[in-house]
Scaffold this active site. Structure first.
Site, PDB file in Angstrom:
ATOM      1  N   GLU A 117      12.163   1.985  14.083  1.00 29.46           N
ATOM      2  CA  GLU A 117      11.313   3.075  13.616  1.00 29.46           C
ATOM      3  C   GLU A 117      10.058   3.129  14.466  1.00 29.46           C
ATOM      4  OE1 GLU A 117      10.306   2.179   9.546  1.00 29.46           O
ATOM      5  OE2 GLU A 117       9.949   0.078  10.019  1.00 29.46           O
ATOM      6  N   LYS A 139       6.557  -2.047   1.708  1.00 31.59           N
ATOM      7  CA  LYS A 139       5.406  -1.446   2.399  1.00 31.59           C
ATOM      8  C   LYS A 139       4.174  -2.347   2.249  1.00 31.59           C
ATOM      9  CE  LYS A 139       3.258   3.091   3.133  1.00 31.59           C
ATOM     10  NZ  LYS A 139       3.719   3.292   4.520  1.00 31.59           N
ATOM     11  N   TYR A 161       0.833  -1.205   0.000  1.00 34.48           N
ATOM     12  CA  TYR A 161       0.000   0.000   0.000  1.00 34.48           C
ATOM     13  C   TYR A 161       0.863   1.247   0.000  1.00 34.48           C
ATOM     14  CZ  TYR A 161       0.822   1.119   4.967  1.00 34.48           C
ATOM     15  OH  TYR A 161       1.387   1.481   6.156  1.00 34.48           O
ATOM     16  N   LEU A 189      11.335   1.111   6.884  1.00 32.88           N
ATOM     17  CA  LEU A 189      10.719   1.591   5.654  1.00 32.88           C
ATOM     18  C   LEU A 189      11.532   2.750   5.094  1.00 32.88           C
ATOM     19  CD1 LEU A 189       8.206   1.325   3.780  1.00 32.88           C
ATOM     20  CD2 LEU A 189       7.208   3.186   5.114  1.00 32.88           C
TER      21      LEU A 189
END
Length: 286
Positions: A182, A150, A33, A206
């Site tokens: 993260e 992702k 996504y 990411l």
């Protein structure tokens, strides 16, 4: 107002949209996504999101559902139909459905599924949360190893958000082997003596589109940047901290695991980077 959404080539009222129960995005989280912000009715960093989408699809050997040009047209059409001035466009591509459930991938001629919808978020740029700053907790990072893709495998990040909420905080930073990876939906940074520290790109985090833009802005402002591993304890001793994401831009952090950073208010570097990012991104929006 009923939203218009996009599902596999059709613009539909949201209450009429459907997808197969055998779709692998539903059964296996076999999907990727992207989320693109909208400010002033225009798309922020669309090119970066389109490039990253293709990378995610390639890494999973998943077919592209359409061209980048067609994808841009769909985004713009949904923004227009739903009268979005400030908000988000959510895009999901799955490996599709061949009419049954199986761990093995479906045949190569199975078309991917593509779904897009908008979220109306008035005041997205002028966020009260950014003026207040976020309170963060730390949690163990137990996600799979390819966080650079992702995917829609967001259960643990969702659980992390809820862990933070239950103790009166806003978000969580994940820690693996003693080092921060993260946030649940953002990249993490701290600032010490004017130096911005953030984890380097790898398969562990990411590759944030907003991250890339903000680091470029920081370099142009002649701020020193160190891309290296760091601990929660280092971040707690920082002068300030922040996160970056497509939906929150630059979000100051004022507390980590109960330890107040600086004066307990958004720091000057985070505030300035947010201002510059919003100004530049809106000028470049399409």
């Amino acid at each position: 107002m009923t939203r218009t959404v996009y599902v596999n080539g059709e613009y539909l009222p949201e209450n009429e949209a459907s997808i197969s129960i055998f779709d692998r995005g539903f059964l296996m989280a076999d999907a990727v996504y992207e989320v693109t912000s909208v400010l002033g009715g225009k798309l922020i960093d669309f090119e970066g999101h389109a490039v990253r989408l293709k990378r995610s699809l390639d890494e999973l050997d998943m077919a592209e559902p359409c061209t980048k040009e067609a994808l841009l047209e769909i985004h713009r059409k949904l923004v227009e139909l739903n009268e979005i001035d400030e908000g988000l466009v959510y895009l999901q591509v799955t490996r599709g459905s061949d009419g049954d459930r199986d761990f093995a991938f479906p045949s190569e001629d199975t078309p991917p599924s593509i779904v897009l919808f908008t979220q109306n978020k008035p005041g997205l740029a002028d966020s009260p949360a950014a003026k207040k700053g976020a309170k963060i907790i730390s949690i163990e990072d137990i996600r799979w190893g390819r966080r650079d893709i992702k995917t829609v495998q967001l259960l643990y990040p969702s659980m992390g958000k809820m862990m933070a909420k239950k103790v009166g905080c806003d978000d969580a930073w994940m820690v693996e082997d003693g080092y921060v990876t993260e946030g649940t939906s953002n990249n993490a940074y701290f600032v010490k003596d004017g130096v911005i520290v953030t984890r380097p790109l790898s398969t562990e985090i990411l590759h944030g589109i907003t991250r890339k833009a903000v680091l470029r802005i920081a370099e142009e402002a002649q701020l020193k940047i160190e891309e290296r591993l760091f601990t929660i304890e280092e971040a707690q001793s920082a002068d300030e901290a922040f996160t970056t994401s497509a939906s929150a831009f630059v979000m100051p952090v004022v507390e980590i695991d109960g330890v107040t950073l600086g004066e307990g208010v958004p720091g000057p570097i985070a505030k300035r980077l947010r201002e510059i990012y919003l100004d530049e991104s809106q000028k470049a929006a399409i």
